[in-house]
Design an enzyme around this catalytic site. Structure first.
Site, mmCIF file in Angstrom:
data_model
loop_
_atom_site.group_PDB
_atom_site.id
_atom_site.type_symbol
_atom_site.label_atom_id
_atom_site.label_comp_id
_atom_site.label_asym_id
_atom_site.label_seq_id
_atom_site.Cartn_x
_atom_site.Cartn_y
_atom_site.Cartn_z
ATOM 1 N N ARG A 176 3.884 -2.642 -6.881
ATOM 2 C CA ARG A 176 3.451 -1.678 -5.873
ATOM 3 C C ARG A 176 4.663 -1.032 -5.214
ATOM 4 N NH1 ARG A 176 -0.975 -3.860 -1.823
ATOM 5 N NH2 ARG A 176 -1.124 -1.617 -1.383
ATOM 6 N N CYS A 234 3.959 -4.281 4.746
ATOM 7 C CA CYS A 234 3.271 -4.632 3.491
ATOM 8 C C CYS A 234 2.245 -3.537 3.242
ATOM 9 C CB CYS A 234 2.648 -6.023 3.589
ATOM 10 S SG CYS A 234 1.448 -6.198 4.928
#
Length: 279
Positions: A176, A234
């Site tokens: 990611r 995050c």
């Protein structure tokens, strides 16, 4: 009091002691199934379930998928679970402490000074041969009132600046960060200047945290040195708290960017970097 970890056996002993802690079961995982189902199937005796989406975050929106909770809602959930200002709190999830660290961080952000995480979660409790129960305890009447602001946070502008002047850690999976996939948020990639630091690297194979020296070495290799200003983000501000817990174990305190990638990627004017480099 040390506000970090507790083992399953030490928690069992504390629950049998004169002043047992309040135990919060915060099991949750992105995409489900709901943690309350796992809780109903078996939980640590006396533990109260606290819901990530309902109690530990505000409604999703422009500030991200898990904005910081409304203090009134958060406080009411804690009081129902028996949280008092003078009572130790232990937070528990399934195994990895990813969800438990969110509750650990929030309680400390809200001013509670006696909070620990069960290292290895319910899996460690069961592996130690300790009992689980299915009946939920009745609601309690705690007295804790959150006073937000005891821990530092970053907004998007501050996170962007810290990526240039200090160390900004991206706690998501490496793919990611690199922009190879983005299963849920608006755009793929990372904040320019941020370093990839997946939370999975904080853990041993059984879900417990690595020894302190290993954590310290890991963060040093990422540029975290004495006096370094550190921030963490995050996807939505949940697993970033796990990184902050690992940093805390290593003797480093950092700031949380609560909006994280879900906020940043939803703002078209924010730059995005891809690939393995910090950008």
């Amino acid at each position: 009091m040390d506000t970090t970890l507790i083992t399953a056996l030490d928690l069992a002993a504390a629950l049998d002691g004169e002043h047992p802690p309040a135990v919060l079961d915060v099991r949750w995982q992105l995409g489900g199934p709901p943690g309350e189902q796992d809780y109903a199937e078996g939980h640590i005796p006396g533990a109260h379930f606290v819901d990530m989406n309902r109690d530990l975050a505000a409604a999703p929106g422009p500030r991200g998928r898990h904005p910081l909770p409304d203090p009134e809602v958060f406080g009411a959930a804690l009081r129902r679970a028996g949280v008092r200002a003078d009572r130790e709190v232990v937070v528990v999830d399934a195994a990895t402490s990813a969800a438990a660290a969110r509750a650990w961080w929030l309680l400390r952000w809200a001013g509670h000074r006696r909070v620990r995480v069960l290292d290895g979660g319910v899996a460690a409790w069961a592996a130690a041969g300790l009992p689980l129960e299915q009946a939920a305890p009745p609601a309690e009447h705690g007295d804790f009132t959150p006073a937000p602001g005891a821990l530092p946070t970053l907004d998007a502008d501050a996170a962007a600046a810290l990526a240039r002047t200090g160390v900004l850690l991206d706690a998501r999976a490496g793919e990611r960060y690199r922009g190879e996939t983005e299963p849920i948020d608006a755009r793929a990639g990372h904040i320019p200047g941020a370093a990839s630091a997946p939370t999975t690297d904080n853990l041993l194979p059984d879900g417990r945290f690595r020894p302190v020296q290993q954590l310290a070495d890991r963060f040093a290799a990422l540029g975290v040195k004495p006096g370094t200003e550190v921030g963490v983000y995050c996807g939505s501000g949940v697993t970033a708290a796990h990184e902050l817990l690992a940093l805390h174990l290593a003797g480093v305190d950092g700031a949380l960017y609560p909006g994280s990638w879900s906020e940043w990627s939803g703002q078209p004017d924010r730059p995005v970097a891809t690939g393995a480099e910090r950008g």
